[in-house]
Scaffold this motif. Sequence first.
Motif, PDB file in Angstrom:
ATOM      1  N   VAL A 282       0.860  -1.190   0.000  1.00 49.51           N
ATOM      2  CA  VAL A 282       0.000   0.000   0.000  1.00 49.51           C
ATOM      3  C   VAL A 282       0.888   1.229   0.000  1.00 49.51           C
ATOM      4  N   LYS A 283       0.609   2.187  -0.860  1.00 49.38           N
ATOM      5  CA  LYS A 283       1.408   3.400  -0.950  1.00 49.38           C
ATOM      6  C   LYS A 283       0.810   4.515  -0.095  1.00 49.38           C
ATOM      7  N   THR A 284       1.666   5.446   0.300  1.00 51.55           N
ATOM      8  CA  THR A 284       1.211   6.617   1.050  1.00 51.55           C
ATOM      9  C   THR A 284       0.129   7.353   0.255  1.00 51.55           C
ATOM     10  N   GLY A 285      -0.939   7.702   0.955  1.00 53.79           N
ATOM     11  CA  GLY A 285      -2.066   8.378   0.325  1.00 53.79           C
ATOM     12  C   GLY A 285      -3.196   7.445  -0.055  1.00 53.79           C
ATOM     13  N   ALA A 286      -2.934   6.127  -0.035  1.00 57.81           N
ATOM     14  CA  ALA A 286      -3.963   5.147  -0.387  1.00 57.81           C
ATOM     15  C   ALA A 286      -4.868   4.870   0.813  1.00 57.81           C
ATOM     16  N   ARG A 287      -5.995   4.246   0.553  1.00 57.13           N
ATOM     17  CA  ARG A 287      -6.939   3.874   1.604  1.00 57.13           C
ATOM     18  C   ARG A 287      -6.685   2.440   2.051  1.00 57.13           C
ATOM     19  N   ILE A 288      -6.854   2.201   3.339  1.00 54.95           N
ATOM     20  CA  ILE A 288      -6.651   0.885   3.936  1.00 54.95           C
ATOM     21  C   ILE A 288      -7.939   0.485   4.660  1.00 54.95           C
ATOM     22  N   ARG A 289      -8.344  -0.758   4.492  1.00 54.94           N
ATOM     23  CA  ARG A 289      -9.508  -1.284   5.205  1.00 54.94           C
ATOM     24  C   ARG A 289      -9.058  -1.772   6.571  1.00 54.94           C
ATOM     25  N   VAL A 290      -9.754  -1.333   7.607  1.00 51.97           N
ATOM     26  CA  VAL A 290      -9.379  -1.662   8.986  1.00 51.97           C
ATOM     27  C   VAL A 290     -10.545  -2.331   9.696  1.00 51.97           C
ATOM     28  N   LYS A 291     -10.273  -3.457  10.340  1.00 51.83           N
ATOM     29  CA  LYS A 291     -11.235  -4.111  11.225  1.00 51.83           C
ATOM     30  C   LYS A 291     -10.596  -4.272  12.597  1.00 51.83           C
ATOM     31  N   ILE A 292     -11.349  -3.976  13.631  1.00 53.92           N
ATOM     32  CA  ILE A 292     -10.853  -4.089  15.002  1.00 53.92           C
ATOM     33  C   ILE A 292     -11.780  -5.000  15.791  1.00 53.92           C
ATOM     34  N   PHE A 293     -11.180  -5.931  16.546  1.00 53.57           N
ATOM     35  CA  PHE A 293     -11.950  -6.925  17.297  1.00 53.57           C
ATOM     36  C   PHE A 293     -11.535  -6.914  18.770  1.00 53.57           C
ATOM     37  N   ASN A 294     -12.502  -7.091  19.645  1.00 51.44           N
ATOM     38  CA  ASN A 294     -12.260  -7.393  21.055  1.00 51.44           C
ATOM     39  C   ASN A 294     -12.553  -8.870  21.228  1.00 51.44           C
ATOM     40  N   SER A 295     -11.506  -9.686  21.376  1.00 52.53           N
ATOM     41  CA  SER A 295     -11.624 -11.142  21.257  1.00 52.53           C
ATOM     42  C   SER A 295     -12.215 -11.434  19.875  1.00 52.53           C
ATOM     43  N   ASN A 296     -13.388 -12.036  19.795  1.00 51.78           N
ATOM     44  CA  ASN A 296     -13.961 -12.355  18.482  1.00 51.78           C
ATOM     45  C   ASN A 296     -15.078 -11.400  18.081  1.00 51.78           C
ATOM     46  N   GLU A 297     -15.329 -10.383  18.872  1.00 54.01           N
ATOM     47  CA  GLU A 297     -16.403  -9.431  18.584  1.00 54.01           C
ATOM     48  C   GLU A 297     -15.870  -8.225  17.815  1.00 54.01           C
TER      49      GLU A 297
ATOM     50  N   THR B 171      -6.795   6.671   5.685  1.00 55.74           N
ATOM     51  CA  THR B 171      -5.817   7.086   4.676  1.00 55.74           C
ATOM     52  C   THR B 171      -4.411   6.936   5.239  1.00 55.74           C
ATOM     53  N   LEU B 172      -3.528   6.267   4.497  1.00 56.94           N
ATOM     54  CA  LEU B 172      -2.142   6.104   4.945  1.00 56.94           C
ATOM     55  C   LEU B 172      -1.392   7.420   4.734  1.00 56.94           C
ATOM     56  N   VAL B 173      -0.849   8.000   5.822  1.00 55.89           N
ATOM     57  CA  VAL B 173      -0.175   9.295   5.757  1.00 55.89           C
ATOM     58  C   VAL B 173       1.191   9.197   6.437  1.00 55.89           C
ATOM     59  N   ASN B 174       2.027  10.187   6.155  1.00 51.35           N
ATOM     60  CA  ASN B 174       3.289  10.325   6.882  1.00 51.35           C
ATOM     61  C   ASN B 174       3.100  11.087   8.179  1.00 51.35           C
ATOM     62  N   THR B 175       2.194  12.064   8.158  1.00 46.30           N
ATOM     63  CA  THR B 175       1.940  12.878   9.346  1.00 46.30           C
ATOM     64  C   THR B 175       0.523  13.418   9.281  1.00 46.30           C
ATOM     65  N   PHE B 176      -0.008  13.855  10.427  1.00 44.36           N
ATOM     66  CA  PHE B 176      -1.422  14.201  10.534  1.00 44.36           C
ATOM     67  C   PHE B 176      -1.813  15.361   9.620  1.00 44.36           C
ATOM     68  N   GLY B 177      -0.892  16.287   9.413  1.00 44.59           N
ATOM     69  CA  GLY B 177      -1.199  17.452   8.599  1.00 44.59           C
ATOM     70  C   GLY B 177      -1.396  17.151   7.122  1.00 44.59           C
ATOM     71  N   ASP B 178      -1.203  15.883   6.726  1.00 45.96           N
ATOM     72  CA  ASP B 178      -1.392  15.513   5.319  1.00 45.96           C
ATOM     73  C   ASP B 178      -2.866  15.429   4.931  1.00 45.96           C
ATOM     74  N   VAL B 179      -3.766  15.452   5.924  1.00 45.49           N
ATOM     75  CA  VAL B 179      -5.202  15.323   5.639  1.00 45.49           C
ATOM     76  C   VAL B 179      -5.968  16.404   6.404  1.00 45.49           C
ATOM     77  N   PRO B 180      -7.211  16.659   6.025  1.00 43.03           N
ATOM     78  CA  PRO B 180      -8.010  17.658   6.744  1.00 43.03           C
ATOM     79  C   PRO B 180      -8.334  17.213   8.169  1.00 43.03           C
ATOM     80  N   GLU B 181      -8.610  18.168   9.027  1.00 38.61           N
ATOM     81  CA  GLU B 181      -9.016  17.885  10.396  1.00 38.61           C
ATOM     82  C   GLU B 181     -10.255  16.999  10.401  1.00 38.61           C
ATOM     83  N   GLY B 182     -10.248  15.992  11.277  1.00 40.48           N
ATOM     84  CA  GLY B 182     -11.393  15.098  11.411  1.00 40.48           C
ATOM     85  C   GLY B 182     -11.317  13.838  10.579  1.00 40.48           C
ATOM     86  N   GLU B 183     -10.307  13.703   9.722  1.00 33.70           N
ATOM     87  CA  GLU B 183     -10.214  12.523   8.864  1.00 33.70           C
ATOM     88  C   GLU B 183      -9.484  11.388   9.580  1.00 33.70           C
TER      89      GLU B 183
END
Length: 303
Positions: free
Chosen positions: A230-245, A253-265
């Motif tokens: 995945v290259k910088t600037g691309a979108r990544i699908r994320v799933k988060i689980f607590n045990s199996n839930e 969005t994959l970034v180098n630093t927070f200022g690469d995207v608008p506030e709230g993203e």
Amino acid sequence: MKRLRGLQGFLWLTYALVILNLPAFGQNGILVFQSDFGLKDGAVSAMKGVAIGIDPNLRIHDVTHEIPAYNIWEASYRLMQTAPYWPKGTVFVSVVDPGVGTVRKSVVLLTNSGHYFVTPDNGTLTLVAEQLGIKEIREIDEVANRRKDSGQSYTFHGRDVYAFTAARLASKTISFEKVGPRLTGKVVAIPYQKAVFGEGKVVGTIPILDVQYGNVWTNIDKETFKKLMVKTGARIRVKIFNSNEKVYEGEVTLVNTFGDVPEGENVGYFNSLLQFSVAINMGNFAEKYHVQSGSNWKIELSK
């Protein structure tokens, strides 16, 4: 002739300690404390007082005393996060000990990096043992290494055993061999999901939160992440689980630093340990999506 033999003996000892890097008396007078005590009462001060009583020249510092109560996993992570930046020979004391007074062992771990860790063997050593390697483990002999007249106290080993033993070790009042009997080269370890790539996705653990900002840190290192291609600037699908839930599913969005995207993203980035993390630019990801951390929290990344 005797003088020559004495010189030869000294040279051989120097060779053993320097060239072979044997651990004897490698302590540097630095003592670093960690606990889940907080600073609302006198518990931390009492431990430091015991240490200063052993040697007022000790240099005493802290990792943190804000480990959540009884959270052995977080204690393990904070040691792993900070110990490599301290000089060889530093002695750490970690007291997160819900089993205080029970049969769990009190130990000192000497790592391959030359750091010492004084703690109950209850899982606290999980990550530093992996990261820094086990050179030797000794069980604390509580007859020889316990604060005087504290034998009737069963609930404050941090003061009576760990701070006392650690201060004696850090100050070279005792050698590592005098801590107590040597144990087999294993510690109690908390099981968790290692960072792995397979079937087009990367899976790992959420070991900790960046608590000040609500960023979610993982144990996925850059080399493992790169297998996603995945290259910088691309979108990544994320799933988060607590045990199996499943707790969260979305894109970042994959970034180098927070200022690469608008506030709230929502963003994905590599934290100060070069491990993949997710956050909201100028927001709190963990709070918004009800994400926590620990060995039971898992994350899955895909394109």
